[in-house]
Design an enzyme around this catalytic site. Sequence first.
Site, mmCIF file in Angstrom:
data_model
loop_
_atom_site.group_PDB
_atom_site.id
_atom_site.type_symbol
_atom_site.label_atom_id
_atom_site.label_comp_id
_atom_site.label_asym_id
_atom_site.label_seq_id
_atom_site.Cartn_x
_atom_site.Cartn_y
_atom_site.Cartn_z
ATOM 1 N N VAL A 1 0.544 -3.131 4.475
ATOM 2 C CA VAL A 1 0.355 -2.271 5.646
ATOM 3 C C VAL A 1 0.948 -0.875 5.404
ATOM 4 C CG1 VAL A 1 0.969 -1.979 8.083
ATOM 5 C CG2 VAL A 1 0.205 -4.205 7.250
ATOM 6 N N ASP B 1 11.180 0.849 0.405
ATOM 7 C CA ASP B 1 11.120 -0.619 0.449
ATOM 8 C C ASP B 1 12.336 -1.170 -0.287
ATOM 9 O OD1 ASP B 1 8.396 -2.736 0.757
ATOM 10 O OD2 ASP B 1 10.243 -3.481 -0.171
ATOM 11 N N GLY C 1 9.119 -6.229 6.851
ATOM 12 C CA GLY C 1 9.450 -7.521 7.444
ATOM 13 C C GLY C 1 8.451 -8.604 7.133
ATOM 14 N N ALA C 2 8.672 -9.739 7.814
ATOM 15 C CA ALA C 2 7.818 -10.906 7.569
ATOM 16 C C ALA C 2 6.439 -10.677 8.165
ATOM 17 C CB ALA C 2 8.457 -12.135 8.205
ATOM 18 N N ARG D 1 1.788 -14.220 15.798
ATOM 19 C CA ARG D 1 2.676 -13.065 15.611
ATOM 20 C C ARG D 1 4.053 -13.356 16.207
ATOM 21 N NH1 ARG D 1 -2.396 -11.185 17.059
ATOM 22 N NH2 ARG D 1 -3.380 -9.732 15.613
ATOM 23 N N PRO E 1 6.136 -9.334 15.792
ATOM 24 C CA PRO E 1 5.267 -9.073 16.943
ATOM 25 C C PRO E 1 5.593 -7.702 17.530
ATOM 26 C CG PRO E 1 6.984 -10.648 17.536
ATOM 27 C CD PRO E 1 7.181 -10.345 16.082
ATOM 28 N N ASP F 1 5.180 -5.741 20.023
ATOM 29 C CA ASP F 1 5.737 -5.417 21.353
ATOM 30 C C ASP F 1 7.203 -5.837 21.459
ATOM 31 O OD1 ASP F 1 3.160 -4.491 22.563
ATOM 32 O OD2 ASP F 1 2.592 -6.526 22.007
ATOM 33 N N ASP G 1 -6.636 -3.225 18.137
ATOM 34 C CA ASP G 1 -7.473 -4.190 18.863
ATOM 35 C C ASP G 1 -8.595 -3.458 19.619
ATOM 36 O OD1 ASP G 1 -5.069 -6.581 19.014
ATOM 37 O OD2 ASP G 1 -4.479 -4.483 18.951
ATOM 38 N N ARG H 1 -11.198 -2.560 17.253
ATOM 39 C CA ARG H 1 -12.009 -3.756 16.933
ATOM 40 C C ARG H 1 -13.055 -3.993 18.022
ATOM 41 N NH1 ARG H 1 -6.725 -7.180 14.999
ATOM 42 N NH2 ARG H 1 -6.972 -6.772 12.777
ATOM 43 N N ARG I 1 -14.273 -1.810 20.222
ATOM 44 C CA ARG I 1 -15.280 -0.743 20.271
ATOM 45 C C ARG I 1 -16.284 -0.889 19.131
ATOM 46 N NH1 ARG I 1 -12.092 4.688 22.444
ATOM 47 N NH2 ARG I 1 -11.113 3.618 24.187
ATOM 48 N N HIS J 1 -16.455 3.396 25.351
ATOM 49 C CA HIS J 1 -15.161 3.591 26.007
ATOM 50 C C HIS J 1 -14.737 2.252 26.599
ATOM 51 C CE1 HIS J 1 -15.880 7.783 25.321
ATOM 52 N NE2 HIS J 1 -17.087 7.612 25.825
ATOM 53 N N HIS K 1 -0.134 -6.965 21.835
ATOM 54 C CA HIS K 1 -0.927 -7.002 20.595
ATOM 55 C C HIS K 1 -0.782 -8.438 20.096
ATOM 56 C CE1 HIS K 1 -2.466 -6.325 16.597
ATOM 57 N NE2 HIS K 1 -1.307 -6.662 16.058
HETATM 58 P P1 NAD Z 1 4.087 -7.350 3.173
HETATM 59 O O1 NAD Z 1 4.800 -8.624 2.954
HETATM 60 O O2 NAD Z 1 2.947 -6.989 2.271
HETATM 61 O O3 NAD Z 1 5.117 -6.119 3.116
HETATM 62 C C1 NAD Z 1 6.332 -6.143 3.785
HETATM 63 C C2 NAD Z 1 7.290 -5.317 2.952
HETATM 64 O O4 NAD Z 1 8.494 -5.143 3.685
HETATM 65 C C3 NAD Z 1 7.667 -5.976 1.623
HETATM 66 O O5 NAD Z 1 7.306 -5.110 0.545
HETATM 67 C C4 NAD Z 1 9.191 -6.169 1.721
HETATM 68 O O6 NAD Z 1 9.853 -5.967 0.489
HETATM 69 C C5 NAD Z 1 9.550 -5.091 2.726
HETATM 70 N N1 NAD Z 1 10.812 -5.318 3.444
HETATM 71 C C6 NAD Z 1 11.242 -6.458 4.054
HETATM 72 N N2 NAD Z 1 12.412 -6.234 4.662
HETATM 73 C C7 NAD Z 1 12.728 -4.939 4.444
HETATM 74 C C8 NAD Z 1 13.807 -4.105 4.839
HETATM 75 N N3 NAD Z 1 14.810 -4.578 5.593
HETATM 76 N N4 NAD Z 1 13.796 -2.820 4.438
HETATM 77 C C9 NAD Z 1 12.778 -2.339 3.681
HETATM 78 N N5 NAD Z 1 11.733 -3.062 3.282
HETATM 79 C C10 NAD Z 1 11.714 -4.355 3.660
HETATM 80 O O7 NAD Z 1 3.599 -7.365 4.690
HETATM 81 P P2 NAD Z 1 2.449 -6.448 5.322
HETATM 82 O O8 NAD Z 1 1.131 -7.131 5.169
HETATM 83 O O9 NAD Z 1 2.633 -5.052 4.842
HETATM 84 O O10 NAD Z 1 2.826 -6.556 6.887
HETATM 85 C C11 NAD Z 1 3.993 -5.907 7.339
HETATM 86 C C12 NAD Z 1 4.163 -6.153 8.844
HETATM 87 O O11 NAD Z 1 3.110 -5.506 9.558
HETATM 88 C C13 NAD Z 1 4.114 -7.636 9.254
HETATM 89 O O12 NAD Z 1 5.079 -7.891 10.261
HETATM 90 C C14 NAD Z 1 2.707 -7.770 9.818
HETATM 91 O O13 NAD Z 1 2.597 -8.857 10.717
HETATM 92 C C15 NAD Z 1 2.576 -6.424 10.503
HETATM 93 N N6 NAD Z 1 1.211 -6.016 10.884
HETATM 94 C C16 NAD Z 1 1.090 -5.411 12.088
HETATM 95 C C17 NAD Z 1 -0.158 -5.014 12.528
HETATM 96 C C18 NAD Z 1 -0.287 -4.364 13.880
HETATM 97 O O14 NAD Z 1 -1.403 -4.128 14.382
HETATM 98 N N7 NAD Z 1 0.816 -4.039 14.540
HETATM 99 C C19 NAD Z 1 -1.287 -5.213 11.719
HETATM 100 C C20 NAD Z 1 -1.108 -5.814 10.485
HETATM 101 C C21 NAD Z 1 0.158 -6.225 10.073
#
Ligand code: NAD
Length: 303
Positions: A11, A32, A77-78, A86, A119, A121, A149, A152, A154, A169, A176
């Site tokens: 992301v 990172d 994060g995770a 989520r 998650p 929010d 969302d 998606r 639209r 619209h 989320h």
């Molecule tokens: P990913 O596992 O590919 O990447 C996460 C990265 O975070 C890893 O490289 C890890 O080393 C790093 N990391 C972990 N803890 C850290 C810290 N304390 N400091 C710095 N870096 C740290 O995951 P991703 O696919 O990139 O997804 C990341 C997050 O985005 C997830 O929580 C996912 O659910 C969320 N996400 C949100 C949306 C949204 O619409 N809000 C959409 C897609 C994904």
Amino acid sequence: MKIAIIGAGTVGTAIAYASAIQGVADEIVLYDLNGAKATAEILDLQHGLQFVPSVQVQGGSELEACRNADIVVITAGAKQQPGQTRLELAGANSAMTRDLVPRLIDIAPDPVLLFVTNPVDVVTFVGQESAAECGLDINRVIGSGTVLDTSRLRHRLATDLSVAVSSVHASIVGEHGDSEIALWSTANVGGAPLSLSESELADLLHEIRHAAYRIIEGKGATNLAIGLSTARILAAIANDERAVLPISTRHSFEGIGDVCLSIPTIVGRGGAVAVVDVPMNEHERAGLRASATAIRTAIDAVS
Ligand code: NAD
């Protein structure tokens, strides 16, 4: 305009890529914990900078690289595993947020913090609490919310109706996540209301709610559309556009309490400028309250 991105995973990297192509910032920092991953992604992006508007891309595993960032995007994060919701990520990612926010505000004293980590929010709410303890206005702490969302929805309507997506619209609001709702009562195409049956609308909402699960099953993560969605929010902040976007911000619900969730909001240089008073029918208001309850329950579980 210096934008720091925390997390160089699928992301964070997609946000950096979309932001570089769109010329949103003068400087993009990718940070990172995994320095080798951050360095590799930075090099890969740097090797394409000849082809995009002028921007510097740097960073690594030292948080110091984020010093004086104007906007910090948190994607670290995770992430969801196939089948996981989520909200199941709330504990780990809230703890990470509480650790990260004071350290960020220490080196970037007046940033806009834009949470993407899920998650989103719950994490945005936790981020606001930590930021407020450091003296930062919570309007400067927002989540990407249902901007993705909504895009998606639209796209799906535009495809079905054979019109440009920009002429549709319609908004997704609330969490989320699984309790999000569509504002069907105000949805329109060029001013004309949608002519879909109740069951067609229900099927459509079900598809939007479950879109991420389908993508995660197929490729392990969703990243490209959230990269573009986040770059859109970043442009609105960087250029003080006052664009209306369904970002996640603080709302108070009688009998439920405070939560972060998405309602169309004016976005500008200060983050969330004002919430738009969108008309909702009774059914939509009840759906929004149910979404607020789900988020509040998750916040209570990590408090
Ligand atoms: P990913 O596992 O590919 O990447 C996460 C990265 O975070 C890893 O490289 C890890 O080393 C790093 N990391 C972990 N803890 C850290 C810290 N304390 N400091 C710095 N870096 C740290 O995951 P991703 O696919 O990139 O997804 C990341 C997050 O985005 C997830 O929580 C996912 O659910 C969320 N996400 C949100 C949306 C949204 O619409 N809000 C959409 C897609 C994904």
